[in-house]
Design a protein around this motif. Structure first.
Motif, short mmCIF file in Angstrom:
data_model
loop_
_atom_site.label_atom_id
_atom_site.label_comp_id
_atom_site.label_asym_id
_atom_site.label_seq_id
_atom_site.Cartn_x
_atom_site.Cartn_y
_atom_site.Cartn_z
N GLN A 218 0.92 -0.96 -0.46
CA GLN A 218 -0.19 -0.13 0.23
C GLN A 218 0.80 0.82 -0.35
OE1 GLN A 218 -3.35 -0.33 0.16
NE2 GLN A 218 -3.32 1.34 -0.03
N ALA A 219 1.54 1.55 0.36
CA ALA A 219 2.92 2.41 0.71
C ALA A 219 3.75 2.45 -0.41
CB ALA A 219 3.55 2.05 1.89
N ALA A 220 3.86 1.93 -1.06
CA ALA A 220 4.31 1.41 -2.56
C ALA A 220 3.46 2.21 -3.42
CB ALA A 220 5.21 0.47 -3.01
N ILE A 221 2.07 1.76 -3.44
CA ILE A 221 1.04 2.01 -4.26
C ILE A 221 1.11 3.63 -4.35
CG2 ILE A 221 -1.03 2.30 -5.01
CD1 ILE A 221 -1.26 -1.14 -4.76
N THR A 222 1.08 3.81 -2.71
CA THR A 222 0.66 5.47 -2.24
C THR A 222 1.90 6.67 -2.88
OG1 THR A 222 -0.08 4.86 -0.71
CG2 THR A 222 0.53 7.07 -0.88
N GLN A 223 2.93 5.81 -2.99
CA GLN A 223 4.06 6.26 -3.67
C GLN A 223 3.67 7.10 -4.90
OE1 GLN A 223 6.85 7.94 -1.16
NE2 GLN A 223 7.15 8.78 -3.32
N GLU A 224 3.74 6.00 -5.26
CA GLU A 224 3.95 6.06 -7.18
C GLU A 224 2.62 6.55 -7.13
OE1 GLU A 224 3.48 2.48 -10.08
OE2 GLU A 224 4.36 1.40 -8.24
N LEU A 225 1.10 6.48 -6.65
CA LEU A 225 0.60 7.85 -6.81
C LEU A 225 0.91 9.30 -6.89
CD1 LEU A 225 -2.62 5.84 -5.83
CD2 LEU A 225 -2.50 6.78 -8.19
N ILE A 226 1.52 9.28 -5.94
CA ILE A 226 2.13 10.88 -5.15
C ILE A 226 3.38 11.42 -6.40
CG2 ILE A 226 3.30 11.69 -3.70
CD1 ILE A 226 2.08 10.40 -1.16
N GLU A 227 3.98 9.72 -7.16
CA GLU A 227 4.76 10.27 -8.26
C GLU A 227 4.33 10.79 -9.36
OE1 GLU A 227 7.41 7.76 -8.23
OE2 GLU A 227 8.36 7.84 -6.42
N VAL A 228 3.18 10.22 -9.57
CA VAL A 228 2.24 10.46 -10.94
C VAL A 228 1.40 11.58 -10.98
CG1 VAL A 228 0.51 9.55 -11.44
CG2 VAL A 228 2.20 8.15 -11.60
N VAL A 229 0.88 11.82 -9.49
CA VAL A 229 0.12 13.94 -9.88
C VAL A 229 1.24 14.20 -9.56
CG1 VAL A 229 -1.03 14.65 -7.29
CG2 VAL A 229 -1.75 12.61 -8.13
N ASN A 230 2.09 14.03 -8.54
CA ASN A 230 3.49 15.37 -9.12
C ASN A 230 3.78 15.47 -10.13
OD1 ASN A 230 2.99 15.55 -6.18
ND2 ASN A 230 4.87 14.86 -5.53
N ALA A 231 4.48 14.78 -11.19
CA ALA A 231 4.69 14.60 -12.01
C ALA A 231 3.68 15.50 -13.30
CB ALA A 231 4.86 13.07 -13.05
N GLN A 232 2.18 15.40 -12.97
CA GLN A 232 1.36 16.11 -13.96
C GLN A 232 1.14 17.36 -13.30
OE1 GLN A 232 -1.26 15.18 -16.20
NE2 GLN A 232 -0.28 12.71 -16.07
N GLY A 233 1.48 17.59 -12.24
CA GLY A 233 1.21 19.16 -11.56
C GLY A 233 2.33 20.09 -12.14
N GLN A 234 3.55 19.20 -12.89
CA GLN A 234 4.37 20.42 -13.29
C GLN A 234 4.81 19.95 -14.78
OE1 GLN A 234 7.81 17.59 -11.65
NE2 GLN A 234 7.91 18.95 -9.84
N ASN A 235 3.57 19.35 -15.38
CA ASN A 235 3.92 19.90 -16.49
C ASN A 235 2.65 20.53 -16.66
OD1 ASN A 235 5.16 17.68 -17.63
ND2 ASN A 235 3.82 15.89 -17.96
#
Length: 168
Positions: A151-168
């Motif tokens: 669950q921690a790994a999935i949450t980390q991946e989601l945070i990274e995807v959201v942060n990547a979307q926010g930077q674009n």
């Protein structure tokens, strides 16, 4: 585990010891030989007392060591109010008592041995159940740890995807 102790007039000695690790056929043969020895020694007045030490079977818990006085008989626990009758015995009373006496010895030896075996098997079953329960608890703990890490790994991946979307 099962032991037979014979007490002569001034000495006490172990006659036989039986273990569940021995082949069953050897144990039964040894029991019959021990019973014959006890019978002959007692009939010839070479023996004053005989005790059996064995693990007494107790349901739902491990057996406990028990000492059973095989010989001499204890006639002090007679029931009050019983009427004594004379019986006619066939064959004569001496032969009948001799045969019954031997069967009394061998049957009590068998009973004590079987109780020891049953007690040993129950102890093994209890130990195996406790080991199984411990393993199940450990598996449950590992399962919870695995799911938390996943669950921690999935949450980390989601945070990274959201942060990547926010930077674009």
């Amino acid at each position: 585990f099962f032991r037979i102790i014979k007490a002569r007039k001034e000495e006490v000695n172990f006659v036989s010891a039986f273990s569940s690790h021995e082949p069953k056929s050897e144990i039964w043969k040894g029991l019959e030989e021990a019973a014959g020895g006890i019978f002959n020694d007692y009939i010839n007045s070479d023996l004053t007392e005989t005790y059996l030490i064995y693990n007494q079977f107790r349901a739902k818990s491990a057996g406990r060591a028990h000492i059973f006085k095989l010989l001499p008989f204890d006639f002090n626990d007679k029931k009050e109010g019983r009427v004594s009758l004379d019986y006619i015995y066939e064959p004569n009373p001496e032969e009948l008592l001799e045969e019954l006496f031997f069967h009394y010895i061998i049957n009590n030896l068998h009973l004590c041995l079987l109780q020891s075996w049953a007690s040993e098997e129950l102890t093994r079953m209890i130990a195996m159940r406790q080991a199984s329960d411990s393993v199940k608890e450990e598996i449950e703990k590992l399962n919870i740890s695995y799911h938390k890490a996943r669950q921690a790994a999935i949450t980390q991946e989601l945070i990274e995807v959201v942060n990547a979307q926010g930077q674009n």
